[in-house]
Scaffold this motif. Structure first.
Motif, PDB file in Angstrom:
ATOM      1  N   ASN A  65     100.098  47.119  24.650  1.00  0.00           N
ATOM      2  CA  ASN A  65      98.980  48.057  24.568  1.00  0.00           C
ATOM      3  C   ASN A  65      98.929  48.864  25.863  1.00  0.00           C
ATOM      4  OD1 ASN A  65      96.462  49.330  24.625  1.00  0.00           O
ATOM      5  ND2 ASN A  65      95.511  47.721  23.393  1.00  0.00           N
ATOM      6  N   LEU A  66      99.516  50.056  25.837  1.00  0.00           N
ATOM      7  CA  LEU A  66      99.663  50.830  27.072  1.00  0.00           C
ATOM      8  C   LEU A  66      98.316  51.267  27.640  1.00  0.00           C
ATOM      9  CD1 LEU A  66     102.830  53.040  26.448  1.00  0.00           C
ATOM     10  CD2 LEU A  66     102.638  50.760  27.468  1.00  0.00           C
ATOM     11  N   THR A  67      97.344  51.528  26.771  1.00  0.00           N
ATOM     12  CA  THR A  67      96.020  51.929  27.270  1.00  0.00           C
ATOM     13  C   THR A  67      95.379  50.790  28.056  1.00  0.00           C
ATOM     14  OG1 THR A  67      95.704  53.467  25.424  1.00  0.00           O
ATOM     15  CG2 THR A  67      93.731  52.764  26.619  1.00  0.00           C
ATOM     16  N   GLN A  68      95.497  49.570  27.518  1.00  0.00           N
ATOM     17  CA  GLN A  68      94.947  48.412  28.227  1.00  0.00           C
ATOM     18  C   GLN A  68      95.693  48.159  29.536  1.00  0.00           C
ATOM     19  OE1 GLN A  68      94.526  44.850  25.860  1.00  0.00           O
ATOM     20  NE2 GLN A  68      94.487  43.529  27.664  1.00  0.00           N
ATOM     21  N   LEU A  69      97.027  48.210  29.478  1.00  0.00           N
ATOM     22  CA  LEU A  69      97.826  48.010  30.688  1.00  0.00           C
ATOM     23  C   LEU A  69      97.512  49.076  31.733  1.00  0.00           C
ATOM     24  CD1 LEU A  69     101.305  47.162  29.078  1.00  0.00           C
ATOM     25  CD2 LEU A  69      99.767  45.568  30.267  1.00  0.00           C
ATOM     26  N   ALA A  70      97.330  50.314  31.272  1.00  0.00           N
ATOM     27  CA  ALA A  70      97.033  51.414  32.194  1.00  0.00           C
ATOM     28  C   ALA A  70      95.668  51.228  32.846  1.00  0.00           C
ATOM     29  CB  ALA A  70      97.082  52.744  31.441  1.00  0.00           C
ATOM     30  N   GLY A  71      94.701  50.739  32.057  1.00  0.00           N
ATOM     31  CA  GLY A  71      93.383  50.475  32.627  1.00  0.00           C
ATOM     32  C   GLY A  71      93.456  49.428  33.722  1.00  0.00           C
ATOM     33  N   ASP A  72      94.181  48.339  33.465  1.00  0.00           N
ATOM     34  CA  ASP A  72      94.359  47.291  34.474  1.00  0.00           C
ATOM     35  C   ASP A  72      95.056  47.850  35.717  1.00  0.00           C
ATOM     36  OD1 ASP A  72      93.170  45.408  32.851  1.00  0.00           O
ATOM     37  OD2 ASP A  72      95.062  44.626  32.063  1.00  0.00           O
ATOM     38  N   ASP A  73      96.077  48.670  35.482  1.00  0.00           N
ATOM     39  CA  ASP A  73      96.826  49.276  36.581  1.00  0.00           C
ATOM     40  C   ASP A  73      95.922  50.125  37.476  1.00  0.00           C
ATOM     41  OD1 ASP A  73      99.450  48.471  36.650  1.00  0.00           O
ATOM     42  OD2 ASP A  73     100.258  50.488  36.356  1.00  0.00           O
ATOM     43  N   MET A  74      95.071  50.933  36.830  1.00  0.00           N
ATOM     44  CA  MET A  74      94.210  51.836  37.599  1.00  0.00           C
ATOM     45  C   MET A  74      93.118  51.071  38.338  1.00  0.00           C
ATOM     46  SD  MET A  74      95.574  54.717  37.473  1.00  0.00           S
ATOM     47  CE  MET A  74      94.273  55.441  38.483  1.00  0.00           C
ATOM     48  N   VAL A  75      92.641  49.975  37.758  1.00  0.00           N
ATOM     49  CA  VAL A  75      91.683  49.116  38.473  1.00  0.00           C
ATOM     50  C   VAL A  75      92.353  48.538  39.718  1.00  0.00           C
ATOM     51  CG1 VAL A  75      90.399  46.937  38.383  1.00  0.00           C
ATOM     52  CG2 VAL A  75      90.230  48.572  36.483  1.00  0.00           C
ATOM     53  N   ASP A  76      93.586  48.014  39.544  1.00  0.00           N
ATOM     54  CA  ASP A  76      94.321  47.456  40.687  1.00  0.00           C
ATOM     55  C   ASP A  76      94.580  48.518  41.743  1.00  0.00           C
ATOM     56  OD1 ASP A  76      94.358  44.971  39.522  1.00  0.00           O
ATOM     57  OD2 ASP A  76      96.439  45.101  38.818  1.00  0.00           O
ATOM     58  N   GLN A  77      94.957  49.722  41.306  1.00  0.00           N
ATOM     59  CA  GLN A  77      95.231  50.787  42.271  1.00  0.00           C
ATOM     60  C   GLN A  77      93.978  51.136  43.058  1.00  0.00           C
ATOM     61  OE1 GLN A  77      97.969  54.046  41.386  1.00  0.00           O
ATOM     62  NE2 GLN A  77      96.337  55.505  41.845  1.00  0.00           N
ATOM     63  N   THR A  78      92.840  51.176  42.394  1.00  0.00           N
ATOM     64  CA  THR A  78      91.583  51.485  43.078  1.00  0.00           C
ATOM     65  C   THR A  78      91.258  50.413  44.122  1.00  0.00           C
ATOM     66  OG1 THR A  78      90.792  52.585  41.083  1.00  0.00           O
ATOM     67  CG2 THR A  78      89.131  52.003  42.729  1.00  0.00           C
ATOM     68  N   LEU A  79      91.487  49.149  43.765  1.00  0.00           N
ATOM     69  CA  LEU A  79      91.245  48.050  44.708  1.00  0.00           C
ATOM     70  C   LEU A  79      92.203  48.125  45.902  1.00  0.00           C
ATOM     71  CD1 LEU A  79      90.780  45.141  42.142  1.00  0.00           C
ATOM     72  CD2 LEU A  79      89.007  46.086  43.633  1.00  0.00           C
ATOM     73  N   LYS A  80      93.457  48.426  45.639  1.00  0.00           N
ATOM     74  CA  LYS A  80      94.446  48.509  46.718  1.00  0.00           C
ATOM     75  C   LYS A  80      94.140  49.666  47.660  1.00  0.00           C
ATOM     76  CE  LYS A  80      98.166  46.337  44.045  1.00  0.00           C
ATOM     77  NZ  LYS A  80      99.439  46.544  43.304  1.00  0.00           N
ATOM     78  N   ARG A  81      93.731  50.787  47.078  1.00  0.00           N
ATOM     79  CA  ARG A  81      93.380  51.937  47.912  1.00  0.00           C
ATOM     80  C   ARG A  81      92.224  51.595  48.845  1.00  0.00           C
ATOM     81  NH1 ARG A  81      93.532  56.296  43.669  1.00  0.00           N
ATOM     82  NH2 ARG A  81      91.345  55.774  43.506  1.00  0.00           N
ATOM     83  N   ALA A  82      91.219  50.911  48.306  1.00  0.00           N
ATOM     84  CA  ALA A  82      90.061  50.528  49.121  1.00  0.00           C
ATOM     85  C   ALA A  82      90.459  49.535  50.207  1.00  0.00           C
ATOM     86  CB  ALA A  82      88.976  49.933  48.226  1.00  0.00           C
ATOM     87  N   GLU A  83      91.354  48.603  49.877  1.00  0.00           N
ATOM     88  CA  GLU A  83      91.783  47.602  50.852  1.00  0.00           C
ATOM     89  C   GLU A  83      92.584  48.247  51.989  1.00  0.00           C
ATOM     90  OE1 GLU A  83      92.496  43.617  52.444  1.00  0.00           O
ATOM     91  OE2 GLU A  83      90.915  44.728  51.397  1.00  0.00           O
TER      92      GLU A  83
END
Length: 312
Positions: A65-83
């Motif tokens: 499910n690419l939409t679900q995987l993409a959502g998880d990816d973007m959440v992780d990217q947002t967390l990494k950017r903040a860190e």
């Protein structure tokens, strides 16, 4: 941590691009009225962000499910950017653009051709560049965490493990380097063109590291730093290609960085073979990649556990 560096832009394979470039069909995503799908520690992630990441995953031939995987990816990217921001890590546009150009070259195309394919696929160049920026910053965060945890291999252990695998103790080029920085404060970035000309004029006079400070004496806000001995596998990623292409007594092209404009002089080189080289080569060949992957997963999981993530 050399193996962590190998996770950069780990898109695997003569990427998606050469396999998919000719078969990509245009993607008609709506750009207006983006809807917020997640709020990550107060930062919104929109459906448009997720659509672009889903298109990116599709180019990589990811399954599921690419939409679900993409959502998880973007959440992780947002967390990494903040860190990375919390750690004070800044990735300048110059480093991102250089990585983008290298990526295009490795796939036998120009940056403009890469941009065309990304746009046609619905990914867009800005989205991919933001991914690159996050990966470059995250690599530094992982390296810091690795060092803080004492995650280093002794030189003797590296030699032993290399010999156990049937290899010989390797040799590598050792560089003596000198960095010349024409400082440009953020408030004066409008005058960076003038500083580039000054840096280029000094670079053209560069004939070796002994005279640099003398040449720089009458110039304002110029820093000359001796970088010492650096093995080829340990060269800074964003400078490595230019350093290798420069002759002894010469200097790399002038580049914009977050400090201003810079170039690196090659004082001298020599071939060395010792335990330090063995360790450097061993790590550069990715023999600690499993450790790096585990650290990445663990660190990201910690960020998720502490975060406030709201799905809408």
């Amino acid at each position: 941590m050399a193996s962590v560096k190998k996770t950069l832009l780990s898109l695997n394979a003569a990427l998606f691009i050469m396999a998919a470039a000719m078969s990509v069909s245009p993607v008609g995503y709506v750009h207006a009225a983006s809807e917020i799908k997640f709020v990550v520690n107060g930062v919104p992630v929109t459906n448009y962000d997720i659509q672009r990441r889903a298109a990116f995953l599709k180019l990589q031939r990811k399954k599921g499910n690419l939409t679900q995987l993409a959502g998880d990816d973007m959440v992780d990217q947002t967390l990494k950017r903040a860190e990375t921001a919390r750690l004070g890590i800044k990735v300048p546009d110059d480093a991102v653009n250089a990585a983008y150009a290298r990526f295009a070259k490795s796939n036998k195309m120009t940056p403009a051709q890469l941009t065309g394919i990304l746009d046609k696929a619905g990914v867009t160049a800005p989205h991919f560049k933001e991914y690159i920026r996050t990966q470059l910053g995250w690599n530094q965060a992982l390296s810091s965490r690795y060092k803080a945890q004492g995650g280093t291999m002794s030189e003797q252990d590296a030699v032993r493990r290399m010999l156990e695998k049937g290899g010989n103790k390797p040799s590598a080029t050792e560089y003596m380097l000198q960095q010349v920085i024409f400082v440009v404060p953020a408030s004066e970035r409008g005058s960076i063109g003038k500083r580039k000309k000054e840096a280029e004029a000094l670079r053209q006079r560069f004939t070796g590291c002994d005279s640099t400070r003398e040449f720089a004496k009458g110039l304002l806000d110029v820093t000359v730093r001796d970088l010492g001995r650096v093995l080829a596998p340990e060269l800074p990623t964003d400078w490595a290609e230019q350093i290798r292409a420069t002759k002894i007594g010469g200097a790399t092209p002038v580049r914009e960085t977050d400090r201003g404009v810079e170039f690196i002089g090659i004082c001298r080189t020599r071939e060395v073979s010792d335990d330090r080289v063995a360790k450097s080569v061993f790590q550069a060949e990715g023999n600690e990649e499993d450790q790096a992957g585990e650290l990445d997963k663990k660190y990201t999981a910690e960020l998720r556990e502490r975060a406030k993530i709201v799905q809408r």
